[in-house]
Design an enzyme around this catalytic site. Structure first.
Site, short mmCIF file in Angstrom:
data_model
loop_
_atom_site.label_atom_id
_atom_site.label_comp_id
_atom_site.label_asym_id
_atom_site.label_seq_id
_atom_site.Cartn_x
_atom_site.Cartn_y
_atom_site.Cartn_z
N PRO A 1 -0.88 -47.89 13.14
CA PRO A 1 -0.63 -48.29 11.75
C PRO A 1 -1.85 -48.79 10.97
O PRO A 1 -1.94 -49.96 10.59
CB PRO A 1 0.41 -49.40 11.91
CG PRO A 1 0.05 -50.04 13.22
CD PRO A 1 -0.38 -48.89 14.10
N CYS A 2 -2.75 -47.89 10.65
CA CYS A 2 -3.90 -48.26 9.83
C CYS A 2 -3.47 -48.63 8.41
O CYS A 2 -4.24 -49.26 7.68
CB CYS A 2 -4.93 -47.14 9.82
SG CYS A 2 -4.31 -45.54 9.28
N HIS A 3 -2.25 -48.26 8.02
CA HIS A 3 -1.76 -48.64 6.69
C HIS A 3 -1.57 -50.15 6.58
O HIS A 3 -1.48 -50.68 5.47
CB HIS A 3 -0.46 -47.91 6.36
CG HIS A 3 0.68 -48.21 7.28
ND1 HIS A 3 0.85 -47.57 8.49
CD2 HIS A 3 1.71 -49.10 7.18
CE1 HIS A 3 1.92 -48.04 9.09
NE2 HIS A 3 2.47 -48.96 8.32
#
Length: 208
Positions: free
Chosen positions: A173-175
């Site tokens: 989850p780089c978001h």
């Protein structure tokens, strides 16, 4: 001269009970090729609330999640060049992962349960990407905080690069990584997509 994969598909066609549709035939043949270890990268394209996503897996695990705006044909060409030319659409081999995405977008899954193949990343980028799943659902961390968490607090820009080149977005989850002032920063799938993912997670997390 034909390739082993082409020969396998031809033999499967000759020996198969012909299904009633081309789609069913393709699935039968592609599954046989995969089970015969003639496919190194299996992929499928699924529809989601944020658009089409390409999912690809190797024998090691999920290796790529790609957004529609990345040009999916180019993504497939890249997988063939970087991993193996034996790339084939085998929907059944991605069904379990596709189901998890459906559950995620419905707000019924907060963490993906799938083995990951980080072959497309190396060094510090891979180190950062392996750290990202520790950011809790519904929460965010700054690039600075992520840099500190991997033991290199000055590597803020390098963390940004690792997020921007993350081959497994959403699952990794780089978001959930934002700027120190709370603004979104960049995102491979586009800022609207990043905003949508964060709002989905925040809404579901606060409702629990």
């Amino acid at each position: 001269m034909t390739s082993p994969l082409e020969d396998a598909l031809r033999n499967a066609l000759l020996n198969a009970d012909i299904p009633t549709s081309n789609s069913a035939l393709h699935q039968q043949l592609s599954s046989r090729a995969y089970e015969a270890h003639l496919v190194d990268v299996a992929y499928n394209i699924i529809e989601t609330p944020i658009g089409r996503l390409l999912l690809a897996r190797t024998s090691r695990g999920l290796v790529r999640v790609a957004f529609d705006n990345e040009n999916l044909d180019s993504v497939l060409e890249s997988l063939a060049a970087q991993l193996s030319p034996r790339v084939m659409q085998v929907p059944r081999k991605l069904d379990d992962i596709a189901d998890q995405f459906s559950e995620y977008f419905a707000g019924n899954r907060t963490k993906f349960s799938v083995t990951l193949d980080f072959s497309l990343s190396t060094g510090f980028r891979q180190q950062v990407q392996q750290q990202l799943p520790t950011i809790a659902y519904g929460h965010t961390q700054s690039y600075k905080e992520v840099a500190a968490s991997v033991g290199n607090p000055k590597a803020i820009r390098a963390v940004g690069t690792a997020c921007a080149t993350n081959p497994l977005p959403i699952v990794v989850p780089c978001h959930r990584v934002v700027r120190s002032d709370g603004s979104l920063g960049g995102y491979l799938g586009g800022l609207d997509t990043k905003r949508t993912l964060l709002e989905l997670e925040h809404t579901k997390a606060t409702a629990q």
